[in-house]
Motif scaffolding. Sequence first.
Motif, PDB file in Angstrom:
ATOM      1  N   LEU A 152       0.764  -1.108  -0.078  1.00  0.00           N
ATOM      2  CA  LEU A 152      -0.078   0.044   0.085  1.00  0.00           C
ATOM      3  C   LEU A 152       0.862   1.000  -0.042  1.00  0.00           C
ATOM      4  O   LEU A 152       0.376   2.274  -0.508  1.00  0.00           O
ATOM      5  CB  LEU A 152      -1.042  -0.117   1.212  1.00  0.00           C
ATOM      6  CG  LEU A 152      -1.790   0.966   1.408  1.00  0.00           C
ATOM      7  CD1 LEU A 152      -2.749   1.319   0.311  1.00  0.00           C
ATOM      8  CD2 LEU A 152      -2.740   1.064   2.654  1.00  0.00           C
ATOM      9  N   GLY A 153       2.146   1.157   0.740  1.00  0.00           N
ATOM     10  CA  GLY A 153       2.829   2.515   0.767  1.00  0.00           C
ATOM     11  C   GLY A 153       3.287   3.065  -0.472  1.00  0.00           C
ATOM     12  O   GLY A 153       3.504   4.276  -0.651  1.00  0.00           O
ATOM     13  N   ALA A 162       1.555   7.249  -1.009  1.00  0.00           N
ATOM     14  CA  ALA A 162       2.436   8.420  -1.052  1.00  0.00           C
ATOM     15  C   ALA A 162       1.669   9.682  -1.861  1.00  0.00           C
ATOM     16  O   ALA A 162       1.658  10.756  -1.397  1.00  0.00           O
ATOM     17  CB  ALA A 162       3.693   8.422  -1.572  1.00  0.00           C
ATOM     18  N   CYS A 163       0.846   9.174  -2.896  1.00  0.00           N
ATOM     19  CA  CYS A 163       0.111  10.160  -3.687  1.00  0.00           C
ATOM     20  C   CYS A 163      -1.299  10.025  -3.503  1.00  0.00           C
ATOM     21  O   CYS A 163      -2.234  11.029  -3.606  1.00  0.00           O
ATOM     22  CB  CYS A 163       0.467  10.040  -5.081  1.00  0.00           C
ATOM     23  SG  CYS A 163       2.274  10.387  -5.493  1.00  0.00           S
ATOM     24  N   HIS A 164      -1.870   8.930  -3.296  1.00  0.00           N
ATOM     25  CA  HIS A 164      -3.255   8.658  -3.429  1.00  0.00           C
ATOM     26  C   HIS A 164      -3.921   8.783  -1.697  1.00  0.00           C
ATOM     27  O   HIS A 164      -5.075   8.519  -1.709  1.00  0.00           O
ATOM     28  CB  HIS A 164      -3.714   7.605  -3.933  1.00  0.00           C
ATOM     29  CG  HIS A 164      -3.314   7.468  -5.446  1.00  0.00           C
ATOM     30  ND1 HIS A 164      -4.155   8.134  -6.245  1.00  0.00           N
ATOM     31  CD2 HIS A 164      -2.538   7.017  -6.315  1.00  0.00           C
ATOM     32  CE1 HIS A 164      -3.899   8.131  -7.671  1.00  0.00           C
ATOM     33  NE2 HIS A 164      -2.844   7.309  -7.859  1.00  0.00           N
ATOM     34  N   GLY A 165      -2.988   8.578  -0.837  1.00  0.00           N
ATOM     35  CA  GLY A 165      -3.188   8.458   0.420  1.00  0.00           C
ATOM     36  C   GLY A 165      -3.710   7.009   0.869  1.00  0.00           C
ATOM     37  O   GLY A 165      -4.060   6.273  -0.163  1.00  0.00           O
ATOM     38  N   ALA A 166      -3.324   6.737   2.131  1.00  0.00           N
ATOM     39  CA  ALA A 166      -3.607   5.235   2.325  1.00  0.00           C
ATOM     40  C   ALA A 166      -5.353   4.812   2.350  1.00  0.00           C
ATOM     41  O   ALA A 166      -5.726   3.781   2.202  1.00  0.00           O
ATOM     42  CB  ALA A 166      -3.117   5.051   3.811  1.00  0.00           C
ATOM     43  N   ASP A 167      -5.819   5.947   2.481  1.00  0.00           N
ATOM     44  CA  ASP A 167      -7.370   5.953   2.450  1.00  0.00           C
ATOM     45  C   ASP A 167      -8.272   6.314   1.300  1.00  0.00           C
ATOM     46  O   ASP A 167      -9.253   6.370   0.957  1.00  0.00           O
ATOM     47  CB  ASP A 167      -7.842   6.899   3.513  1.00  0.00           C
ATOM     48  CG  ASP A 167      -7.362   8.162   3.361  1.00  0.00           C
ATOM     49  OD1 ASP A 167      -6.712   8.739   2.413  1.00  0.00           O
ATOM     50  OD2 ASP A 167      -7.841   8.975   4.195  1.00  0.00           O
ATOM     51  N   ALA A 179      -1.259 -10.121  -8.160  1.00  0.00           N
ATOM     52  CA  ALA A 179      -2.125 -10.317  -6.888  1.00  0.00           C
ATOM     53  C   ALA A 179      -1.956  -8.917  -5.987  1.00  0.00           C
ATOM     54  O   ALA A 179      -2.881  -8.445  -5.461  1.00  0.00           O
ATOM     55  CB  ALA A 179      -1.384 -11.296  -6.059  1.00  0.00           C
ATOM     56  N   ASP A 180      -0.815  -8.421  -5.946  1.00  0.00           N
ATOM     57  CA  ASP A 180      -0.737  -6.977  -5.369  1.00  0.00           C
ATOM     58  C   ASP A 180      -1.650  -6.014  -5.948  1.00  0.00           C
ATOM     59  O   ASP A 180      -2.199  -5.162  -5.015  1.00  0.00           O
ATOM     60  CB  ASP A 180       0.807  -6.734  -5.309  1.00  0.00           C
ATOM     61  CG  ASP A 180       1.690  -7.373  -4.482  1.00  0.00           C
ATOM     62  OD1 ASP A 180       1.523  -7.595  -3.318  1.00  0.00           O
ATOM     63  OD2 ASP A 180       3.164  -7.479  -4.905  1.00  0.00           O
ATOM     64  N   LEU A 181      -1.507  -6.026  -7.107  1.00  0.00           N
ATOM     65  CA  LEU A 181      -2.382  -4.977  -7.986  1.00  0.00           C
ATOM     66  C   LEU A 181      -3.838  -5.200  -7.556  1.00  0.00           C
ATOM     67  O   LEU A 181      -4.700  -4.319  -7.238  1.00  0.00           O
ATOM     68  CB  LEU A 181      -1.987  -5.021  -9.529  1.00  0.00           C
ATOM     69  CG  LEU A 181      -0.882  -4.413  -9.920  1.00  0.00           C
ATOM     70  CD1 LEU A 181      -0.479  -4.725 -11.278  1.00  0.00           C
ATOM     71  CD2 LEU A 181      -0.663  -3.022  -9.621  1.00  0.00           C
ATOM     72  N   ASP A 182      -4.278  -6.453  -7.645  1.00  0.00           N
ATOM     73  CA  ASP A 182      -5.655  -6.577  -7.533  1.00  0.00           C
ATOM     74  C   ASP A 182      -6.075  -6.612  -5.897  1.00  0.00           C
ATOM     75  O   ASP A 182      -7.137  -5.739  -5.909  1.00  0.00           O
ATOM     76  CB  ASP A 182      -6.126  -8.367  -7.785  1.00  0.00           C
ATOM     77  CG  ASP A 182      -7.187  -8.372  -7.774  1.00  0.00           C
ATOM     78  OD1 ASP A 182      -7.796  -7.709  -8.794  1.00  0.00           O
ATOM     79  OD2 ASP A 182      -8.176  -9.039  -7.005  1.00  0.00           O
ATOM     80  N   TRP A 187      -8.879  -2.637  -2.100  1.00  0.00           N
ATOM     81  CA  TRP A 187      -8.546  -1.780  -1.064  1.00  0.00           C
ATOM     82  C   TRP A 187      -9.099  -0.381  -1.281  1.00  0.00           C
ATOM     83  O   TRP A 187     -10.082   0.118  -0.548  1.00  0.00           O
ATOM     84  CB  TRP A 187      -7.219  -1.694  -0.501  1.00  0.00           C
ATOM     85  CG  TRP A 187      -6.919  -0.481   0.354  1.00  0.00           C
ATOM     86  CD1 TRP A 187      -6.524   0.678   0.315  1.00  0.00           C
ATOM     87  CD2 TRP A 187      -6.905  -0.660   1.810  1.00  0.00           C
ATOM     88  NE1 TRP A 187      -6.229   1.185   1.496  1.00  0.00           N
ATOM     89  CE2 TRP A 187      -6.773   0.210   2.521  1.00  0.00           C
ATOM     90  CE3 TRP A 187      -7.288  -1.654   2.482  1.00  0.00           C
ATOM     91  CZ2 TRP A 187      -6.397   0.607   3.841  1.00  0.00           C
ATOM     92  CZ3 TRP A 187      -7.089  -1.708   4.060  1.00  0.00           C
ATOM     93  CH2 TRP A 187      -6.713  -0.386   4.687  1.00  0.00           C
ATOM     94  N   TYR A 188      -8.717   0.071  -2.411  1.00  0.00           N
ATOM     95  CA  TYR A 188      -9.134   1.569  -2.687  1.00  0.00           C
ATOM     96  C   TYR A 188     -10.701   1.542  -3.087  1.00  0.00           C
ATOM     97  O   TYR A 188     -11.456   2.468  -2.517  1.00  0.00           O
ATOM     98  CB  TYR A 188      -8.273   2.306  -3.636  1.00  0.00           C
ATOM     99  CG  TYR A 188      -7.245   2.721  -3.218  1.00  0.00           C
ATOM    100  CD1 TYR A 188      -6.931   3.687  -2.037  1.00  0.00           C
ATOM    101  CD2 TYR A 188      -5.801   2.126  -3.858  1.00  0.00           C
ATOM    102  CE1 TYR A 188      -5.819   4.155  -1.829  1.00  0.00           C
ATOM    103  CE2 TYR A 188      -4.478   2.758  -3.257  1.00  0.00           C
ATOM    104  CZ  TYR A 188      -4.617   3.562  -2.196  1.00  0.00           C
ATOM    105  OH  TYR A 188      -3.456   4.087  -1.716  1.00  0.00           O
ATOM    106  N   SER A 189     -11.187   0.776  -3.687  1.00  0.00           N
ATOM    107  CA  SER A 189     -12.570   0.479  -4.055  1.00  0.00           C
ATOM    108  C   SER A 189     -13.335   0.513  -2.568  1.00  0.00           C
ATOM    109  O   SER A 189     -14.586   1.072  -2.534  1.00  0.00           O
ATOM    110  CB  SER A 189     -12.755  -0.640  -4.746  1.00  0.00           C
ATOM    111  OG  SER A 189     -14.072  -0.618  -5.168  1.00  0.00           O
ATOM    112  N   ALA A 190     -12.890   0.008  -1.553  1.00  0.00           N
ATOM    113  CA  ALA A 190     -13.623  -0.399  -0.377  1.00  0.00           C
ATOM    114  C   ALA A 190     -13.536   0.928   0.586  1.00  0.00           C
ATOM    115  O   ALA A 190     -14.234   0.644   1.608  1.00  0.00           O
ATOM    116  CB  ALA A 190     -12.997  -1.691   0.316  1.00  0.00           C
TER     117      ALA A 190
END
Lengths: 83, 83
Positions: A7-8, A12-17, A63-66, A71-74
Amino acid sequence: MPRPARLGLCAACHGADGEATMPGVPNLAGQRLDYLRDALAQYRDGRRDVPVMRTAIGALGAADLDALARWYSAQPTARQAQP
Amino acid sequence: MPRPARLGLCAACHGADGEATMPGVPNLAGQRLDYLRDALAQYRDGRRDVPVMRTAIGALGAADLDALARWYSAQPTARQAQP
């Protein structure tokens, strides 16, 4: 949902949230999962030519990309958290 | 905020409230205004090659486009409306 291992790299640009931290960067919180997957594919193959995205995606496996797209969609939006 | 005069052109796919109505189409509600303006410019000049977007944007003037970007950026999300 567990935080994606990589996630990191996005946060940095999109925020963890999923709320962007700088101008010109889209918010991703609550975005449609199908759109996020399509956007990642377009950045990877150059249909969307954004070097920083191509570099970031090149460092990640499928798998990481998915996991990151899910994560972001949720994520809820900032405005939802602060009505 | 008044509804933009040409909102119907966008709303068929993105929804009048910025919640997409079909797969592959991004939600726009609450998206950053700078990102929406940049995306419109990219669709117009072909850096993002999406024919339906180029056609739609070609039918609109600069003031209409700006009103539409502002409209969608200002919309709350569906999840905010239905917590």
